[in-house]
Design an enzyme around this catalytic site. Structure first.
Site, short mmCIF file in Angstrom:
data_model
loop_
_atom_site.label_atom_id
_atom_site.label_comp_id
_atom_site.label_asym_id
_atom_site.label_seq_id
_atom_site.Cartn_x
_atom_site.Cartn_y
_atom_site.Cartn_z
N PRO A 94 6.84 25.03 21.03
CA PRO A 94 7.74 24.87 19.89
C PRO A 94 9.04 25.66 20.07
O PRO A 94 9.10 26.59 20.88
CB PRO A 94 6.93 25.43 18.71
CG PRO A 94 5.66 25.93 19.24
CD PRO A 94 5.58 25.67 20.68
N PRO A 95 10.09 25.27 19.34
CA PRO A 95 11.38 25.95 19.47
C PRO A 95 11.28 27.42 19.07
O PRO A 95 10.48 27.78 18.21
CB PRO A 95 12.29 25.21 18.48
CG PRO A 95 11.52 24.09 17.94
CD PRO A 95 10.11 24.21 18.34
N LYS B 240 11.16 30.31 25.43
CA LYS B 240 11.17 29.59 26.71
C LYS B 240 12.41 29.94 27.52
O LYS B 240 12.32 30.30 28.69
CB LYS B 240 11.09 28.08 26.47
CG LYS B 240 9.82 27.65 25.75
CD LYS B 240 9.73 26.15 25.59
CE LYS B 240 10.77 25.58 24.64
NZ LYS B 240 10.60 26.01 23.24
N GLU C 245 -11.49 25.69 10.51
CA GLU C 245 -11.69 25.95 11.94
C GLU C 245 -13.01 26.68 12.18
O GLU C 245 -13.71 26.41 13.16
CB GLU C 245 -10.52 26.76 12.52
CG GLU C 245 -9.14 26.12 12.37
CD GLU C 245 -9.04 24.70 12.87
OE1 GLU C 245 -9.81 24.32 13.78
OE2 GLU C 245 -8.21 23.94 12.34
N ASP D 100 -9.56 14.55 12.58
CA ASP D 100 -10.99 14.70 12.89
C ASP D 100 -11.72 13.39 12.59
O ASP D 100 -12.56 12.94 13.36
CB ASP D 100 -11.62 15.80 12.02
CG ASP D 100 -11.08 17.18 12.37
OD1 ASP D 100 -10.61 17.34 13.50
OD2 ASP D 100 -11.15 18.07 11.50
#
Ligand code: ADP
Ligand code: MG
Ligand code: ZN
Length: 597
Positions: free
Chosen positions: A200-201, A205, A422, A499
């Site tokens: 993601p931005p 990076k 989760e 899911d």
């Protein structure tokens, strides 16, 4: 600056000097013809008797008087008598046609060219401006836009990038290669040419790419995918060529292509398909990547936040065959990032980094650095001498409101729900005999998912048993089952849609392809949400009914597992809320710790 650009500027200067010279010479010639020449009327000329010499050129007559003065006139007619009279008067008479007149035409021609030359010059100039946005690098036709990070840029090293340990680990190898090329070449090792940084931005990076160059102490060439998209076809491709040339000349070095999706998007389908310029550019990139040797010492790093739209050709071996994935920072990493930026401001001792890190769930590194900066601005506006915790709280509202990203605006409810969801997946996976072991569970948002559980297979599987598929179905339903159990029927969310889709696909395949249901051993072809024509109406009903049956069974099974392990579910969910990310080992030790259940 990159020397190529200097050359282009020099070209332009030469052009102007040339044009000024032409105009100058033309004026000079024109003037020299006219200096001190007295124009006289023909009638005056006809009666003059102090002429010493004349040059007759058609109707133009030029000459010298006996006192050395120059004169000129135009004759309405020239007849033998006039010439004869002059000769009789002992005037030196010369006739001229070619030389002078051709010089005049030549000058005339040149003068008439000047406007066109100016226009052409201006066209060149404006074209150059168009292709070199912001007047930065770039020349008249497709010069490179690769920028060398100059010596003045502060050198960045791995120490400036907090967290992102996995990414750093991957890139250490590249640093090693750039530093000790020989070691690798001697062993015959092939070094990757390209590494794709995806995530993601704002997750660091670009920063990490720069720090690779900093660590290895090699030049860093920066360019962005959009620099290659131009209005003139072929310019992008020639820029790519230039970029590689620059790289080879400066090896060992790093070339960084930011936002490579601008040129590397999949050619088939996709929004920009059929755009010839982009295709040419991409092709050139592929060709160049294939064309330079592994041990040249040039490493291409590229970044994207939309890995899925990249053309598969880019990811083939020998091109960008290494992938480094970045994700939003977890609690620990956020603390480290905050430490870096808080050190740079004047802060007082009310600052509690742990608390800020806890309250900035979903923030990227860029958001965090922005947060600290906004806090400093807030303190300055209020004439404070140092930044306090209060300034940071105020700045947080501003950053959250200013950011349209959903990830930042996840509230506590959503977070809690995600943690149970989760935890549900994870717990069912642990309690199911045939499920793959858990690699990690996280509630850090990623793409559209609010969290996820990653399972890694222990061995490659060629075929899958029905027992395993049924367990996978239960694991898939574990999230939804946990939501329903803890929050009640009415509070389950839309978060489970992927899911359900996953489970439906498995169930449908079990029945229509793998003969694992009660629809016999028949292959029912099904694509794009429709059965093929040969499938009868009554069969649809049976299949759909069975899909429903299998998935409901899976849900019930998951629900039951969670119910009989409710203590573990709470424990897992709380641990996730606390730490945001748990490895498989951590989960295991958490659940086998008998002291607290
Ligand atoms: P990306 O290229 O992934 O979009 P950048 O590397 O441009 O992100 O990051 C933007 C800014 O955010 C960086 O200049 C830096 O200030 C800050 N930043 C992001 N991640 C980190 C990190 N892990 N450590 C320190 N600063 C970071
Ligand atoms: Mg970037
Ligand atoms: Zn889920």
């Amino acid at each position: 600056m990159f020397n190529k650009n200097n050359r282009n500027n020099r070209n332009l200067v030469l052009w102007f000097v040339f044009m000024v010279l032409v105009i100058g010479i033309a004026n000079l010639l024109k003037n020299s013809e006219q200096t001190d020449v007295q124009d006289i009327a023909f009638s005056d000329f006809a009666i003059k008797n102090d002429i010493s010499s004349v040059v007759v050129r058609g109707p133009y007559i030029k000459g010298f008087l006996k006192n050395g003065k120059q004169f000129s006139t135009i004759a309405p007619y020239i007849d033998k008598d006039l010439i004869k009279g002059l000769i009789d008067n002992k005037v030196h008479v010369e006739a001229s046609y070619s030389q002078d007149s051709s010089l005049i035409t030549w000058i005339g021609l040149l003068l008439s060219w000047i406007p066109s030359l100016l226009i052409v010059g201006m066209m060149f100039y404006s074209m150059r401006k168009m292709s070199g946005k912001n007047g930065k690098a770039g020349n008249m036709f497709g010069g490179t836009k690769v920028r060398l990070a100059t010596k003045n840029d502060k050198k960045v090293t791995f120490a400036d990038v907090a967290g992102a340990e996995e990414a750093k680990e991957e890139l250490r190898e590249i640093v090693d290669f750039l530093k000790n090329k020989k070691k690798f070449v001697n062993l015959g090792a092939k070094i990757p040419r390209g590494v794709l940084l995806s995530g993601p931005p704002g997750t660091g990076k670009t920063l990490l790419a720069k720090s690779v160059a900093g660590e290895a102490n090699v030049p860093f060439f920066y360019t962005s995918g959009s620099d290659f998209i131009e209005m003139f076809a072929g310019i992008g491709a020639s820029r790519v060529r230039d970029m590689f040339e620059t790289g080879k000349k400066n090896a060992p070095c790093i070339i960084f292509i930011d936002e490579i999706d601008a040129i590397g998007a999949n050619r088939k389908g996709g929004v920009g398909s059929g755009c010839e310029e982009r295709d040419q550019t991409l092709n050139q990139l592929l060709v160049e990547m294939d064309g330079f040797s592994h041990n040249e010492g040039v490493i291409i790093l590229a970044s994207t936040n939309r890995k899925e739209i990249l053309d598969p050709a880019l990811l083939r071996p020998g091109r960008f065959d290494r992938m480094v994935t970045f994700s939003l920072p977890n609690l620990e990493d956020r603390k480290k990032i905050l430490e870096i930026y808080i050190k740079k401001i004047v802060s007082d001792n009310s600052i509690d980094i742990c608390q800020i890190a806890r309250g900035t769930y979903g923030f990227s590194g860029a958001d965090l650095s922005n947060l600290i900066n906004e806090a400093a601005i807030h303190a300055a506006v209020n004439d404070k001498s140092s930044v306090s915790q209060d300034d940071i709280e105020k700045a947080k509202d501003k950053v959250i409101m200013g950011s349209k990203k959903k990830s930042i605006t996840i509230n506590d409810e959503e977070r809690k729900l995600t943690a149970y969801h989760e935890a549900g997946h994870a717990l069912v996976a642990i309690k199911s005999k045939y499920s793959d072991p858990i690699h990690k569970a996280t509630i850090i948002p990623r793409g559209h998912a609010l969290g996820m559980v990653v399972r890694l297979p222990e061995k490659d599987q060629v075929s899958v048993t029905k027992a395993r598929l049924l367990d996978d179905l239960s694991v898939a339903m574990g999230g939804l089952a946990a939501e329903k159990m803890i929050f009640g029927e009415n509070y389950v969310t839309t978060g489970a849609s992927s899911d359900i889709k996953y489970a439906t696909n498995i169930a449908r395949n079990m029945i229509t392809k793998w003969g694992m249901g009660d629809a016999g051993y028949v292959h029912y072809s099904y694509s794009d949400g429709d059965y093929s024509n040969s499938t009868s109406e009554s069969m649809y009903q049976i299949i759909d009914q069975q899909v429903k049956q299998i998935t409901s069974n899976a849900f019930n099974n998951a629900y039951q597992i969670l119910q009989s392990n409710l203590g573990h579910l709470h424990k897992l969910a709380n641990a996730l809320l606390e730490k945001e990310e748990l490895s498989g080992k951590e989960i295991e030790s958490l659940l086998t710790d008998k002291a607290i259940i």
